[in-house]
Scaffold this active site. Structure first.
Site, short mmCIF file in Angstrom:
data_model
loop_
_atom_site.label_atom_id
_atom_site.label_comp_id
_atom_site.label_asym_id
_atom_site.label_seq_id
_atom_site.Cartn_x
_atom_site.Cartn_y
_atom_site.Cartn_z
N ALA A 26 0.83 -1.20 0.00
CA ALA A 26 0.00 0.00 0.00
C ALA A 26 0.87 1.26 0.00
O ALA A 26 0.52 2.26 -0.65
CB ALA A 26 -0.94 0.00 1.21
N GLY A 29 2.07 1.60 -3.49
CA GLY A 29 0.90 1.79 -4.34
C GLY A 29 0.29 3.17 -4.21
O GLY A 29 -0.21 3.74 -5.18
N ASP A 30 0.33 3.73 -3.00
CA ASP A 30 -0.16 5.08 -2.78
C ASP A 30 0.61 6.06 -3.67
O ASP A 30 0.03 6.94 -4.31
CB ASP A 30 -0.01 5.44 -1.30
CG ASP A 30 -0.45 6.85 -0.98
OD1 ASP A 30 -1.53 7.27 -1.43
OD2 ASP A 30 0.30 7.55 -0.27
N CYS A 31 1.90 5.88 -3.71
CA CYS A 31 2.76 6.74 -4.52
C CYS A 31 2.48 6.55 -6.02
O CYS A 31 2.38 7.52 -6.77
CB CYS A 31 4.22 6.43 -4.21
SG CYS A 31 5.38 7.43 -5.13
N GLU A 34 -0.88 8.15 -6.82
CA GLU A 34 -0.79 9.62 -6.81
C GLU A 34 0.01 10.14 -8.00
O GLU A 34 -0.35 11.16 -8.58
CB GLU A 34 -0.20 10.13 -5.50
CG GLU A 34 -0.26 11.65 -5.44
CD GLU A 34 -0.06 12.23 -4.05
OE1 GLU A 34 0.20 13.44 -3.99
OE2 GLU A 34 -0.19 11.51 -3.05
#
Length: 137
Positions: A26, A29-31, A34
């Site tokens: 996560a 994956g967040d990066c 975004e």
């Protein structure tokens, strides 16, 4: 970890990817998510810093990511659904004030899926899922 030289084009063996925690998936994956959102925004011609930030936040907040997860769920393979569920079911220590716990869990699942796809080198699939998320825009 592998002897990494290109951190923008990660090629990890499958066993190393499996060893990464759900929160680790996560986190990356967040990066990835975004970066895709920011790339889409700048390609649309928006240019003021306040406008860029405001537009980005509309897509990367936990409630927005939870909605995005709902959009792509029907398009996921069984393996992708399993990764999403593992991320979604991860125990978290805190929830942002703008989201409820179910939204935060769904957002974590989306981020874990995007992290897993990225680490597996599935750029085409990332773009397919991102296109589904952005379809209504």
């Amino acid at each position: 970890m592998s002897d990494m030289k290109d951190f923008l084009d990660i090629k990890l063996p499958e066993d190393e990817i499996r060893a990464i925690s759900n929160l680790g998936l996560a986190h990356i994956g967040d990066c990835v998510y975004e970066l895709m959102v920011r790339s889409r925004i700048i390609c649309s011609g928006r240019s003021t810093s306040a406008g860029l930030h405001r537009e980005t936040v509309k897509y990367v907040s936990a409630p927005a990511q939870a909605a995005a997860a709902e959009r792509i769920l029907p398009a996921l393979s069984e393996e992708e659904k399993a990764v999403y569920r593992r991320g979604r079911n991860t125990r978290v220590n805190s929830v942002p004030k703008n989201a409820d716990i179910s939204q935060y869990h769904a957002a974590t699942g989306l981020e874990a899926l995007f992290g897993w796809l990225y680490l597996n080198g599935c750029r085409e699939r990332l773009n397919e899922l991102f296109a589904i998320i952005m379809e209504e825009e």
